[in-house]
Design a protein around this motif. Sequence first.
Motif, PDB file in Angstrom:
ATOM      1  N   PRO A   1      71.938  81.800  30.095  1.00 57.49           N
ATOM      2  CA  PRO A   1      73.083  82.672  29.992  1.00 57.49           C
ATOM      3  C   PRO A   1      74.654  83.064  30.487  1.00 57.49           C
ATOM      4  N   LEU A   2      74.264  82.546  31.584  1.00 54.11           N
ATOM      5  CA  LEU A   2      75.535  82.336  32.219  1.00 54.11           C
ATOM      6  C   LEU A   2      76.230  81.021  31.470  1.00 54.11           C
ATOM      7  N   PRO A   3      76.542  80.249  31.037  1.00 56.53           N
ATOM      8  CA  PRO A   3      77.102  79.015  30.080  1.00 56.53           C
ATOM      9  C   PRO A   3      77.272  79.842  29.020  1.00 56.53           C
TER      10      PRO A   3
ATOM     11  N   ALA B   1      82.916  72.437  32.076  1.00 58.96           N
ATOM     12  CA  ALA B   1      81.325  72.085  32.886  1.00 58.96           C
ATOM     13  C   ALA B   1      81.729  72.532  34.217  1.00 58.96           C
ATOM     14  N   ARG B   2      83.021  71.526  35.143  1.00 56.79           N
ATOM     15  CA  ARG B   2      82.783  70.980  36.191  1.00 56.79           C
ATOM     16  C   ARG B   2      82.867  72.774  37.171  1.00 56.79           C
TER      17      ARG B   2
ATOM     18  N   THR C   1      78.266  73.418  21.578  1.00 53.80           N
ATOM     19  CA  THR C   1      77.027  73.274  21.828  1.00 53.80           C
ATOM     20  C   THR C   1      77.444  72.224  22.297  1.00 53.80           C
ATOM     21  N   ALA C   2      78.231  71.833  23.296  1.00 60.81           N
ATOM     22  CA  ALA C   2      78.818  70.577  24.572  1.00 60.81           C
ATOM     23  C   ALA C   2      78.456  71.918  25.352  1.00 60.81           C
ATOM     24  N   GLY C   3      79.310  72.678  25.376  1.00 57.80           N
ATOM     25  CA  GLY C   3      79.732  73.867  26.421  1.00 57.80           C
ATOM     26  C   GLY C   3      77.989  74.502  27.078  1.00 57.80           C
ATOM     27  N   HIS C   4      76.917  74.051  26.127  1.00 55.77           N
ATOM     28  CA  HIS C   4      75.776  75.316  26.478  1.00 55.77           C
ATOM     29  C   HIS C   4      74.743  74.369  27.161  1.00 55.77           C
ATOM     30  N   GLU C   5      74.169  73.617  26.247  1.00 55.53           N
ATOM     31  CA  GLU C   5      73.083  73.013  27.108  1.00 55.53           C
ATOM     32  C   GLU C   5      72.652  72.527  27.853  1.00 55.53           C
ATOM     33  N   THR C   6      73.795  71.162  27.558  1.00 59.32           N
ATOM     34  CA  THR C   6      74.435  70.903  28.581  1.00 59.32           C
ATOM     35  C   THR C   6      74.183  71.137  29.721  1.00 59.32           C
TER      36      THR C   6
END
Length: 404
Positions: A154-156, A359-360, A241-246
């Motif tokens: 849930p955080l991302p 992400a970092r 999509t790039a900012g969640h699952e990874t």
Amino acid sequence: MTETPTGAAGRTHTLPTIPRGRTGVFALPTGLVAMAEAGPIHRLRYAGGHVGWIVTDYELCRRVLTMPEFSSRPDLRHSAIHEAIGDGQPPEDRPGMFVGMDPPEHTHYRRIVAAALRLGEMRKLQASITDRANALWDACRGDTIDLVSGIASPLPALVITQLLGVEETTSHTLTRCLERMLSLESSADEVRGMFGTIFDELGRVVLRREGDHAPGFITNMIDDGQLSHAEMTSVAFQLYTAGHETTTNMIALSWLHLLANPATAEAIRGDDTAIGHAMEEFLRFFSIIQYGISRAAVAEVSLGGVVIQPGETITVSLPAANFDATRFPDPHVLDVARKDRGHLAFGFGVHQCVAQQLARVELTVALRVFLERYDEFALDSYAMKDDTIVHGLTRLTVRPKRSP
């Protein structure tokens, strides 16, 4: 090096497929090490029977990702792993899907997005991300706590939806669809269906923001006036999509390593510099885009002693590159004190992950908050993902330690 002429259709079944499966959560895909040790580039049998290449050498991977002779266009390349998922490229071409474009078209969209995701701007989010992380931790109760479903997932999602200006109720729908879209067990039709659902949901969000101008990056794009409704929807799709699952899986794997190695956790606890080094090493070592990224040759290219023909697809193995011993000494040792940040976890070149600074910041906050609490919990169990293009965990449960 394994090499078979492209025209030898009757022998393509003897070619290797991309290494899949892992013997352990911190092991590379089975067979990848042996493949890399055998040579820097190999013939590979792709999904759907196509014959392509895989490159495992760090320097060659960087070359492929920077050479204009290799295209990102999805209509030109094939997938080594799944006919619809590919390496995360959406299965349909939509206006504004810049991850599947080449310069100069790609540059136009990239510049718009990158301006909003600069490191300085992302660092301004640290306080709010920290508040959200602490709130999620505080809400976790029970004899056992699943850190994936309770916090790491849930955080991302909360961060990226706030950044975009997407309602949290819509985020829940998007998260469920994204998990199914990235599953290798989903059929091509199911993947396309999930892509369509996510795109439609975000399209409705853009319509709502056009009406109410609620804060967020979507409203910023509307006010900027450079992109159409369809283009803004595509940009929102790519950022979500790039900012969640990874990020979810990087957080979970990092926490698992620290739970299993309390001395390491204690060594970096309270030291932001040490946490930063550890984060970069986690990015290198976990290499969660486990099947790499693909490019299509648009001209004849000599690479690693072979000739790539126009129309052939080449897969860049990010995990193999990040474990190249000529670039990273003792690559199979997870060394949180390693100060070399040359890993390819975010790719390389003009298509390097546009959301990497976000992400970092999220990973830094997740590590810092976890390290403030880690000695309150003991590792209970975990379950590794085995059916998605993004390596990670489906479950990471801990038991609260009882006070004596």
